[in-house]
Scaffold this motif. Structure first.
Motif, short mmCIF file in Angstrom:
data_model
loop_
_atom_site.label_atom_id
_atom_site.label_comp_id
_atom_site.label_asym_id
_atom_site.label_seq_id
_atom_site.Cartn_x
_atom_site.Cartn_y
_atom_site.Cartn_z
N ARG B 132 0.97 -1.46 0.10
CA ARG B 132 -0.02 -0.03 0.02
C ARG B 132 0.82 1.43 0.15
O ARG B 132 0.64 2.09 -0.98
N VAL B 133 1.80 1.25 1.02
CA VAL B 133 2.57 2.51 1.21
C VAL B 133 3.63 2.73 -0.36
O VAL B 133 3.67 3.64 -0.76
N THR B 136 1.31 3.56 -3.59
CA THR B 136 0.77 5.21 -3.43
C THR B 136 1.75 6.08 -3.32
O THR B 136 1.42 7.31 -3.10
N ALA B 138 3.53 6.81 -0.75
CA ALA B 138 3.59 7.19 0.73
C ALA B 138 4.79 7.26 1.45
O ALA B 138 5.04 7.73 2.68
N THR B 241 -0.83 10.66 5.48
CA THR B 241 -1.16 10.93 4.11
C THR B 241 -2.64 10.77 3.89
O THR B 241 -3.36 9.92 4.38
N PHE B 243 -5.51 10.58 0.18
CA PHE B 243 -5.77 10.79 -1.13
C PHE B 243 -6.34 11.95 -1.66
O PHE B 243 -6.87 12.98 -0.78
N HIS B 367 5.45 15.42 0.57
CA HIS B 367 4.28 15.03 -0.28
C HIS B 367 3.49 14.25 0.94
O HIS B 367 3.92 13.32 1.53
N HIS B 368 2.40 14.92 0.85
CA HIS B 368 1.34 14.06 1.84
C HIS B 368 0.03 13.58 0.91
O HIS B 368 -0.88 13.02 1.64
N LEU B 370 -1.33 11.13 -1.71
CA LEU B 370 -0.94 9.94 -2.08
C LEU B 370 -1.17 9.89 -3.68
O LEU B 370 -1.91 10.60 -4.18
N ASP B 371 -0.36 9.14 -4.20
CA ASP B 371 -0.50 8.90 -5.87
C ASP B 371 -1.60 7.82 -6.15
O ASP B 371 -1.52 6.95 -5.31
N ARG B 372 -2.34 7.74 -6.74
CA ARG B 372 -2.96 6.74 -7.54
C ARG B 372 -1.97 5.92 -8.25
O ARG B 372 -1.09 6.45 -9.08
N HIS B 482 -3.37 15.34 -9.82
CA HIS B 482 -1.87 14.54 -9.34
C HIS B 482 -1.00 15.66 -10.16
O HIS B 482 -1.20 16.01 -11.28
#
Lengths: 352, 542
Positions: B132-133, B136, B138, B241, B243, B367-368, B370-372, B482
């Protein structure tokens, strides 16, 4: 489908040309952040009866948990530890283990389910925004810290009095050596321990099934026999270490089928004795294919051809199994004619 | 104010007085001020880390219980307990006491099984949490250090698991320990010394259970507890973080407060995890050591498998050809030593990734958001490539099982793994990246043309068109929030005075990587406001 889901014509890419003064979407930046959406109330927020229902559900879950705990204690006290019960679809299981696990599971799960249901239906679900602050310190804080550090370093004189600094670093670097030295007695030095087994000239081959000395006629073609050296007893202090090296497997191959010359020389009447310990990482080899005389290690599937010097024919092992030279003594028993000529088991740096 | 004086006069409630007492000594009010109503964002994937934490707590609770009955000793005893098939059998005290825990201590079997199941779930949850981290993003600044803490917890968790399941001294675990000893022996120069020191002499000796015990219950968990506390402190300090979405920016965190919502949700979740593990332990037997028998070095069972998290090391050793080099009276056991070296390298690849990516992007900002995964196609590709690698090694580690259940040739599976080890990750990378780019194109399409409604409309002149519904402002924002990096370029090679500078190799490499990450064809430019306006104002061609 509600009316909201059916797009009305004015939202379509438009023929009416009203897009410019139309919806929010076509404002100056159509992708601008519209901000947090308004809170949508849940049924429990507007209907007290629904809220009451949620309250009762939560209370019921907590009550169920209490009952399950009582069930746990009751099971512990009443069910005998060796009681086996049949429970579909798990089959015959320990009744106590099943009862304790299920009651404990319910007792715990219901507390969790109650708490989560409470949080989701009755506690406020209004989303709130918290500001973030940069992790990095402000420049003035950094400047202050650096100045403090410089002060401290200057006052200690560590930069100027190099003799102190160097001797201190030397002392700190050396003191852990004592700790390392203390580890020396964790075990003995390897010396040639891995090179030798307790096999020696004249030692009889003991069948591990019958614990009797083997005669050539006991070994039939197609059978796999495990043997250990005479004089090794299970209750001996170092039995485990010795058997880990000395374990032997014995098969009988028609002498004309033996392809390796040395193997034939070291065998007796087609009976060959090989180390049972795999040369890969030391598992005992236990699978034997009668027709091909291949043996397979069940751990990592290294396969050896016992009719051809036990060379590796597949898998991760790096070299052939060592062979033990055998013969028959005056009384007709199989005996070793010496120790293995090379170390048994996994390879190591000093093996050569 | 009159109420203020009234408050002063009343006697504070007991709880407040206790808190006052504690505050005077521990300063709890200042601590609570910033934390009691701390905001946590909500997303299902954020609870994966909680599963790790809770299973760790469960392991400690049940582990302490097991120490009350387990005898970490390799002294030989003859079993006379209540498990009939083992009566009269010679075994170590460790094995005998594990039988006692399983058959004579009421509830002992349950606690043993909870301990083992929780350990399996702990490592699995850590791996999924890290996925997950990773996917995304994170792990980006400021969270790289916390990523490394998490990575260390994963590695230590694996070794704590290994030392733990070796303790009962049963036939299966003893075989695993033997494997480890064989691997240690392969280390050039010092291998035999390491083995003798670890086992107190020749394998198996009389020491390893006691030594593994102190490693398993004290050394490794102690380090892990420290890392875990540090990990959690950093999670609090960095704030979670979130989304992208309406109202969610890089400078805020949107969600619900710790007290009461997350106290109840997260606290409740602990009980859910514990409850589920307890039920699993009631109905699914794990590591039935009584069926395996005590460890004897010349005995083995077929189908010997480590616990799942050690499976990839098993795969490495099974797939590796048995190379051995004999030179000048010494043996270089490459067939075992190479897997032993690749093992930490496979893991280290995860640990260093955040630093590689931040070097490529040159991005020094926090960066707080998250990326898809689709919006970072190259990173996602790397992640899936690593997982493919991992799964191929797991298959190699269970080659005998796969051969048996699927009636395949074991040699074929081994060769599949040998080739797949090199080819699989590349294929996975390419496919994943293409899927990501496809999804990016679809997002772009949705932003510009709206959502396909499935409603077909007939126009007056007879043409059929599908009605596209424009997205809501919130959705439009989410899909375009994004950032897209521009690929790095090699700066001017000639300075203002006309002096040519030499382009360093690392700079060239960085630019090449950056182009691979963000160059043309490696990301789909997101819809711009101009494009959107043009399409919205133009005539409706989809």
């Amino acid at each position: 489908m509600s009316s909201q889901d059916i797009p009305e014509d004015k939202h379509l890419p438009t023929e009416q040309g009203d897009a410019h003064h139309g919806g929010v979407a076509v404002a100056d930046d159509p992708f601008a952040d519209p901000g947090l959406p308004a809170h949508k109330p849940r049924i429990q927020d507007i209907d007290e009866r629904a809220a009451k229902r949620s309250e009762r559900t939560v209370a019921m879950l907590f009550t169920l948990s209490m009952l399950a705990t009582i069930g746990f204690i009751a099971s512990y006290v009443t069910i005998p530890v060796d009681k086996i019960v049949y429970i579909w679809p798990f089959g015959h299981v320990s009744g106590l283990n099943f009862a304790l696990g299920v009651t404990l599971g319910i007792a715990l799960f219901c507390i969790g389910a109650g708490a989560v249901h409470w949080a989701r239906t009755l506690m406020s679900d209004v989303e709130v925004a918290d500001e973030r602050h940069p992790i990095e310190a402000a420049p003035e804080v950094k400047a202050k810290v650096l100045a403090d550090f410089a002060d401290g370093a200057r006052e200690s004189d560590i930069g100027r009095r190099k003799l102190i600094r160097n001797t201190m670093l030397g002392a700190l670097a050396m003191v852990p050596l004592s700790g390392v030295v203390l580890l020396r007695d964790l075990g003995p030095l390897p010396e040639d321990k891995l090179r030798k087994t307790i096999w020696a000239k004249g030692k009889l081959l003991i069948n591990q099934n019958t614990m009797e000395p083997l005669r050539p006629e006991d070994v039939a073609v197609g059978s796999l026999t495990f043997a250990m050296p005479e004089g090794l007893e299970e209750d001996q202090h170092d039995y485990m270490q010795q058997i880990a090296k000395a374990a032997l497997m014995i098969v009988r191959i028609q002498p004309e089928d033996i392809k390796d010359k040395q193997e034939l020389e070291w065998s007796h009447d087609g009976i060959v004795a090989y180390s049972k310990i795999c040369t890969h990482v030391g598992c005992p080899i236990s699978l034997y294919e009668q027709q091909t005389h291949h043996v397979l290690c069940p751990c990592h599937q290294s396969t050896f051809d016992l009719s051809d010097g036990a060379r590796v024919i597949f898998g991760p092992a790096g070299h052939a199994l060592p062979q033990l030279r055998i013969g028959v003594n005056d009384e007709g028993f199989l005996e070793a004619l010496g120790d293995f000529e090379e170390p048994v088991g996994p390879a190591f740096w000093e093996r050569g | 104010m009159s109420t203020a004086t009234a408050t002063d006069k009343r006697k504070a409630p007991a709880g407040e007085r206790v808190a006052d007492w504690a505050d005077g000594r521990l300063g709890i009010y200042s601590l609570a001020k910033s934390n009691m109503r701390k905001i946590f964002p909500d997303h299902w994937s954020f609870m994966l880390g909680e599963i790790c934490l809770y299973s760790f707590i469960i392991i400690i609770l049940t582990g302490v219980y097991l120490t009350l009955f387990f005898h970490p000793s390799m002294n030989e005893v003859v079993y006379h307990g209540s498990y009939v098939p083992m009566q009269g059998v010679r075994m170590s005290e460790a094995y005998a006491s594990t039988l006692d825990i399983s058959f004579d201590v009421r509830g002992g079997l349950l606690i043993r099984q909870i301990h083992h199941w929780a350990a399996l779930i702990f490592v699995a949850a850590m791996l999924v949490h890290m996925m997950r981290v990773f996917f995304t993003g994170a792990f980006r600044k400021p969270r790289e250090v916390n990523w490394v803490f998490g990575f260390l917890l994963l590695v230590l968790g694996m070794f704590t698991g290994f030392t733990g399941y070796s303790l009962p001294d049963d036939l299966l675990s003893g075989t695993g320990v033997r494997f480890m000893e064989g691997a240690i022996l392969s280390v050039p120069i010092v291998g035999t010394y390491l083995s003798m020191f670890l086992f107190g002499g020749e394998f198996p000796g009389h020491d390893f259970v006691a030594r593994f015990y102190s490693i398993h219950i004290l050394l490794l968990p102690g380090i892990m507890l420290g890392l875990l506390v540090a990990h959690l402190i950093l999670v609090f300090y960095h704030k979670h973080t979130q989304f992208a979405g309406p109202g969610r920016t890089n400078n805020n965190v949107v969600g619900m407060p710790l007290l009461p919502v997350y106290m109840a949700k997260a606290g409740g979740f602990f009980f859910l995890v514990f409850g589920v593990i307890a039920v699993i332990s009631a109905i699914a037997s794990i590591n039935p050591i009584w069926a395996l028998g005590p460890y004897i070095p010349d005995h083995v069972s077929t189908g010997a498998q480590p616990d799942w998290y050690m499976g990839f090391s098993e795969g490495l050793i099974r797939a590796m050809p048995g190379w051995e080099i004999n030179l000048w009276g010494h043996t270089l056991v490459l067939g075992v030593f190479i897997p032993l070296v690749i093992f930490p390298l496979v893991l280290a690849a995860i640990a260093v990734y955040p630093f590689i990516e931040s070097w490529v992007t040159g991005d020094k900002r926090e960066h707080h958001i998250l990326d898809r995964p689709r919006n970072a196609p190259t990173r996602t590709g790397f992640g899936v490539a690593w997982l493919t690698w991992y799964v191929i090694l797991l298959i190699a580690g269970g080659n005998d099982m796969f051969a048996q259940y699927f009636h395949l040739s074991i040699n074929a599976i081994t060769w599949f793994a040998r080739i797949g080890f090199f080819v699989g990750p590349v294929i996975a990378f390419v496919i994943t990246k293409r899927i990501c780019l496809g999804l990016q194109r679809r997002d772009r399409d949705k932003v510009l043309h709206g959502r396909e409604t499935g409603i077909i409309k007939r126009l007056p002149h007879g043409e059929f068109v599908e009605v596209h519904e424009p997205l809501s402002p919130g959705k439009l924002h989410t899909l375009t929030a994004h950032e897209q990096y521009k690929p790095a370029e090699i700066g001017p090679t000639v300075d203002e005075n006309g002096v040519e500078r030499k382009v360093k190799l690392m700079e060239k490499l960085r630019v090449k990587l950056s182009k691979g990450y963000y160059g043309e064809d490696h990301q789909i430019p997101k819809a711009t406001a101009e494009e959107y306006k043009e399409i919205q104002s133009g005539h409706g061609h989809h």
